[in-house]
Scaffold this motif. Structure first.
Motif, PDB file in Angstrom:
ATOM      1  N   TYR A   1      29.941  37.541  44.832  1.00 43.10           N
ATOM      2  CA  TYR A   1      30.497  37.539  43.489  1.00 43.10           C
ATOM      3  C   TYR A   1      30.391  38.943  42.902  1.00 43.10           C
ATOM      4  N   GLN A   2      31.354  39.256  42.062  1.00 46.07           N
ATOM      5  CA  GLN A   2      31.330  40.499  41.301  1.00 46.07           C
ATOM      6  C   GLN A   2      31.158  40.143  39.836  1.00 46.07           C
ATOM      7  N   GLN A   3      30.214  40.800  39.184  1.00 47.69           N
ATOM      8  CA  GLN A   3      30.009  40.540  37.764  1.00 47.69           C
ATOM      9  C   GLN A   3      30.186  41.815  36.965  1.00 47.69           C
ATOM     10  N   SER A   4      31.152  41.799  36.064  1.00 40.40           N
ATOM     11  CA  SER A   4      31.310  42.885  35.118  1.00 40.40           C
ATOM     12  C   SER A   4      31.255  42.289  33.731  1.00 40.40           C
ATOM     13  N   LEU A   5      31.079  43.162  32.727  1.00 37.84           N
ATOM     14  CA  LEU A   5      30.810  42.684  31.368  1.00 37.84           C
ATOM     15  C   LEU A   5      31.903  41.757  30.848  1.00 37.84           C
ATOM     16  N   ASP A   6      33.149  42.117  31.104  1.00 38.25           N
ATOM     17  CA  ASP A   6      34.237  41.358  30.497  1.00 38.25           C
ATOM     18  C   ASP A   6      34.830  40.293  31.400  1.00 38.25           C
ATOM     19  N   GLN A   7      34.396  40.223  32.647  1.00 32.63           N
ATOM     20  CA  GLN A   7      35.032  39.293  33.589  1.00 32.63           C
ATOM     21  C   GLN A   7      34.106  38.187  34.077  1.00 32.63           C
ATOM     22  N   GLY A   8      32.887  38.177  33.650  1.00 31.62           N
ATOM     23  CA  GLY A   8      31.997  37.118  34.111  1.00 31.62           C
ATOM     24  C   GLY A   8      31.744  37.227  35.604  1.00 31.62           C
ATOM     25  N   LEU A   9      31.534  36.066  36.235  1.00 36.28           N
ATOM     26  CA  LEU A   9      31.269  36.017  37.666  1.00 36.28           C
ATOM     27  C   LEU A   9      32.571  35.774  38.414  1.00 36.28           C
ATOM     28  N   GLN A  10      33.058  36.781  39.090  1.00 38.04           N
ATOM     29  CA  GLN A  10      34.298  36.658  39.836  1.00 38.04           C
ATOM     30  C   GLN A  10      33.982  36.403  41.305  1.00 38.04           C
ATOM     31  N   PHE A  11      34.480  35.298  41.811  1.00 35.59           N
ATOM     32  CA  PHE A  11      34.272  34.943  43.207  1.00 35.59           C
ATOM     33  C   PHE A  11      35.095  35.871  44.094  1.00 35.59           C
ATOM     34  N   LEU A  12      34.463  36.455  45.095  1.00 33.66           N
ATOM     35  CA  LEU A  12      35.169  37.349  46.001  1.00 33.66           C
ATOM     36  C   LEU A  12      35.501  36.663  47.320  1.00 33.66           C
ATOM     37  N   ILE A  13      34.478  36.167  48.003  1.00 33.11           N
ATOM     38  CA  ILE A  13      34.703  35.621  49.336  1.00 33.11           C
ATOM     39  C   ILE A  13      33.509  34.773  49.749  1.00 33.11           C
ATOM     40  N   GLN A  14      33.772  33.822  50.640  1.00 36.19           N
ATOM     41  CA  GLN A  14      32.726  32.952  51.167  1.00 36.19           C
ATOM     42  C   GLN A  14      32.807  32.903  52.685  1.00 36.19           C
ATOM     43  N   TYR A  15      31.641  32.895  53.306  1.00 35.60           N
ATOM     44  CA  TYR A  15      31.541  32.695  54.737  1.00 35.60           C
ATOM     45  C   TYR A  15      30.670  31.479  55.013  1.00 35.60           C
TER      46      TYR A  15
END
Lengths: 111, 112
Positions: free
Chosen positions: B35-49
């Motif tokens: 997950y990527q977390q930035s101030l304005d975007q919350g927790l953004q799912f990137l990829i799962q294995y």
């Protein structure tokens, strides 16, 4: 795609006040999870709800899953400064489905 | 302690560079999520294995790639870095899909 919404993004309360926040999904969910992230920390799992209308309590926190399984609420009774943090809900749409996180609500508590 | 280990904790690099973030899941967990977390975007799912194979893709840029190795640890590679890639990157693991996630403490990436 599926969207999970948490509005507002920030809320400020006085210590001792009750606090309620809501989570709404654009689609019917199979389960909903709540996480808490303390400032400077990482998200920590709080609870999972799977049944329509389910209510679960953890000390001063009460979690509810809506009857239609499209929304959920988190209620904190008599907030304390230890409740400060960002609360995320995350919805799943079936077995082996990935969770979709809301943007979270950041709670601040004035002592 | 969640049992999920991420290294490094902090990373400072320059635009155009490439970095690798590493994650070791909890013992026994087969699923790894980034997950990527930035101030304005919350927790953004990137990829799962899951057990070495890609299971789901989210909002992951083409400049980003990941893999899960036979010992189940995972690496997230970020290349041609831009200022906007500065964020907190979390790894999480679970026993199976849809179960509760255990998050690592994150890697704070700063691109200057």
């Amino acid at each position: 795609g599926q969207q999970v919404m948490q509005i507002p993004q920030y809320q400020h309360v006085q210590e001792g006040e009750d606090f309620t926040t809501y989570c709404n999904s654009s689609t019917t969910l199979s389960n909903i999870q709540w996480y808490k992230q303390r400032p400077g920390g990482h998200p920590v799992f709080l609870i999972q709800l799977v049944k329509s209308g389910e209510v679960k309590k953890q000390k001063r926190l009460t979690f509810q899953f809506g009857e239609a399984k499209k929304n959920s609420s988190l209620h904190i009774t008599a907030t304390q400064t230890t409740d400060v943090g960002t609360y995320f809900c995350a919805g799943g749409t079936g077995a082996n489905s990935k969770l979709t996180f809301g943007k979270g609500i950041t709670l601040s508590v004035r002592p | 302690d969640s049992g999920v280990t991420q290294t490094p904790k902090h990373l400072i690099t320059a635009t155009g560079q490439r970095v690798t973030l590493r994650c070791s899941p909890r013992s026994g967990d087969l699923s790894v999520y980034w997950y990527q977390q930035s101030l304005d975007q919350g927790l953004q799912f990137l990829i799962q294995y899951y057990n070495g194979e890609e299971r789901a893709k989210g909002n992951i840029l083409e400049r980003f790639s990941a893999q899960q190795f036979p010992d189940l640890h995972s690496e997230l590679n970020l290349s041609s870095l831009e200022l906007g890639d500065s964020a907190l990157y979390f790894c999480a693991s679970s026993v199976v899909d849809g179960e509760k996630l255990f998050f690592g403490s994150g890697t704070q990436l700063s691109v200057l």
